[in-house]
Design an enzyme around this catalytic site. Structure first.
Site, mmCIF file in Angstrom:
data_model
loop_
_atom_site.group_PDB
_atom_site.id
_atom_site.type_symbol
_atom_site.label_atom_id
_atom_site.label_comp_id
_atom_site.label_asym_id
_atom_site.label_seq_id
_atom_site.Cartn_x
_atom_site.Cartn_y
_atom_site.Cartn_z
ATOM 1 N N LYS A 96 1.173 -1.624 -0.060
ATOM 2 C CA LYS A 96 -0.293 0.209 -0.160
ATOM 3 C C LYS A 96 1.207 1.333 -0.428
ATOM 4 O O LYS A 96 1.914 1.064 0.552
ATOM 5 C CB LYS A 96 -0.644 0.390 1.045
ATOM 6 C CG LYS A 96 -1.815 0.655 1.344
ATOM 7 C CD LYS A 96 -2.630 0.807 2.683
ATOM 8 C CE LYS A 96 -4.047 1.654 3.081
ATOM 9 N NZ LYS A 96 -5.003 1.128 3.973
ATOM 10 N N SER A 123 -9.587 0.988 3.123
ATOM 11 C CA SER A 123 -8.682 2.105 1.930
ATOM 12 C C SER A 123 -7.595 0.802 1.406
ATOM 13 O O SER A 123 -7.416 1.552 0.656
ATOM 14 C CB SER A 123 -8.360 2.986 3.429
ATOM 15 O OG SER A 123 -7.114 2.264 4.483
ATOM 16 N N SER A 126 -9.762 -1.371 6.993
ATOM 17 C CA SER A 126 -8.955 -1.124 5.557
ATOM 18 C C SER A 126 -8.102 -2.603 5.247
ATOM 19 O O SER A 126 -8.031 -2.131 4.191
ATOM 20 C CB SER A 126 -8.491 -0.120 5.606
ATOM 21 O OG SER A 126 -9.270 0.823 5.549
#
Ligand code: GLN
Length: 494
Positions: free
Chosen positions: A78, A153, A177
């Site tokens: 990420k 996310s 997330s």
């Protein structure tokens, strides 16, 4: 990659010499080339560095060196993981051109395990969001239906694994997330116990909640990926002084006599019938394997969301104070004085949701309001934790949906922050209590994946992984890649 291959299989093939790390890396890069124009799971792809790492693995194999547990496995991280020399935007315009001078501990440990880092995945700005629509660049899409969100996310990480652009990806989970996008994209997502994985080099959102975790095609890979990054790190003062067990060995046992609690508050209003049905069916599978399940109560669940939306913004308002145009990233032009430069930089650099959270958090912490909001939220947090403590005196694992719904359509909740916040009702309490949570695929609704959430005692990832692995074996689970193809939209899994 166009067929689903797990990290453990790929690593074994690399070790045997059936495929080179370079070939495996090229396959992942080709897949990115083929589908990422539509999927948009990546913010940065690093083909040269990846091929260099892959060739180093191949050279080590030719020399007869011992290969690491993730040798030659293409891994995506990420874009809030600091990567030395590689742009790390956190999904924000304010860090659009930020290149960290160092890599975080998780990234370093992955490299030591032989993983090939292929790029940085799309995310909601500063990890605030549940749909990827808060990305400062462009939203990632759900590879099972490109009109839908991949969750957030860590939506880019989940989409990348589901579509075969990476074999393993990592995300961060502050309120869901990792687990919620795993659920929406039909992959396995693990949020470890707070403190099990070092946060050194993870851009901070809410420091008492943030935790790094893997997204993988199956449970074995989840154990493998966790093993690579777990364990004490002197560079993170909140890192647990704990020697992780052998997670791969731990997944092998059965679930006879396992005590399962089914928290009734997790099946509340708004839970889609197909989600509830799939979760209850999965519980029946575990009962069929000899587990004992009964309903239980976590009575303060209703207040967890409100407490989170005080605590997380409060911590974010402090953590994001550092983006001031002086030390990192963007500096707005044309400012009249220093205060104006701060204001212009932050107004230009942060998107609407990040600004909303900073304002909420600053308000909640301000003198005169602190007791009414922040302090009260911390008390609720304690009550939520105590609910779990009481439950775990009786049960080994709690089982619930990961998300009350399947993936929703892009734009459907974008205008309504409260509707968006509800996507995390089932995951947020777990972060407040610092516990491990694992989401595994347990069915679908018209082709859209459904996730089963297993919640465990602190540092008992082993039981979660073992339970999930027993489930996988019982249902004969074999991973399949999502098509990431426009023609496959509107429900059908091609
Ligand atoms: N969706 C939640 C939020 O917006 C959780 C995000 C996360 O876990 N990083 O805060």
């Amino acid at each position: 990659m166009t067929e689903a291959i797990t990290a453990h299989e790929l690593r074994d093939r690399v070790k045997r010499g059936d495929i080179s790390a370079e070939e495996a890396t090229r396959a992942a890069l080709d897949r990115i080339e083929a589908v990422d124009g539509r999927l948009r799971a990546f913010l940065t792809v690093t083909p040269e560095a990846a091929l260099d790492q892959a060739r180093a693995v191949d050279a080590a194999r030719r020399r007869g060196d011992r290969l690491g547990p993730l040798a030659g496995v293409p891994v995506a991280v990420k874009d809030n993981f600091c990567t030395e020399g590689v742009r790390t935007t956190c999904g924000s315009r304010i860090l659009e051109n930020f290149v960290p001078p160092y890599s975080g501990t998780a990234v370093r440990r992955l490299a030591e395990a032989g993983a090939v880092i292929i790029g940085k995945t799309n995310m909601d700005e500063f990890a605030m969001g549940s749909s990827n629509e808060n990305s400062g660049f462009y939203p990632a899409r759900n590879p099972w239906d490109l009109d839908r969100v991949p969750g957030g996310s860590s939506g880019g990480s989940a989409a990348a694994v589901a579509a075969g652009e990476a074999v393993v990806a990592f995300g961060s989970d502050t309120g869901g997330s990792v687990r919620q996008p795993a659920s929406f994209c039909g992959v396995v997502g693990l949020k470890p116990t707070y403190g099990l994985v070092s946060r050194f080099g993870l851009v901070a959102f809410a420091s008492s909640l943030d935790q790094i975790g893997p997204l993988t095609l199956d449970v074995t890979d989840s154990a493998l990926a966790l093993q690579a990054v777990a364990g004490h790190d002197p560079l993170d003062s909140t890192s647990a002084r704990y020697d992780p067990p052998d997670y791969l060995a731990a997944i092998e046992g059965d679930v006879k006599g396992l005590r399962i609690g089914i928290p009734r508050e997790y099946f509340g209003e708004g839970t889609e019938p197909a989600v509830e049905a799939a979760v209850r069916k999965a519980i029946e599978v575990l009962v069929g394997l000899g587990a004992k399940a009964e309903e239980c109560s976590l009575p303060h669940t209703d207040h967890a969301l409100s407490a989170y939306y005080i605590i997380a913004p409060a911590e974010c308002s402090a953590n994001l104070a550092r983006y001031d145009g002086v030390r990192y990233g963007l500096r707005a032009a044309g400012a009249e004085d220093l205060a104006d430069m701060y204001a212009k930089t932050r107004a230009q650099g942060f998107g609407a949701e990040v600004q909303r959270r900073i304002m909420l958090g600053t308000y909640a912490l301000s003198s005169g309001y602190y007791d009414a909001y922040y302090l009260k939220a911390q008390k609720v947090r304690t009550l939520v934790r105590q609910d779990f403590e009481r439950a775990f005196a009786k049960y080994d694992v709690l089982v619930a949906p990961t998300s009350p719904t399947v993936a929703f359509k892009l734009g459907e909740r974008a205008e309504n922050p409260l509707a968006m916040y509800l996507a995390d009702v089932c995951t947020i309490p777990v972060n407040l209590a610092g516990l491990p949570g694992l989401s595994i695929p347990c069915g679908d609704d018209g082709g859209l994946p459904i996730g089963l959430q297993l919640i465990g005692r602190a540092l008992d990832e082993a039981t979660l992984l073992r339970t999930a692995h027993a489930y996988e074996r019982a249902v004969g689970f074999t991973p399949r890649l999502a098509p990431a193809d426009p023609a496959a939209g509107k429900g059908g899994r091609a």
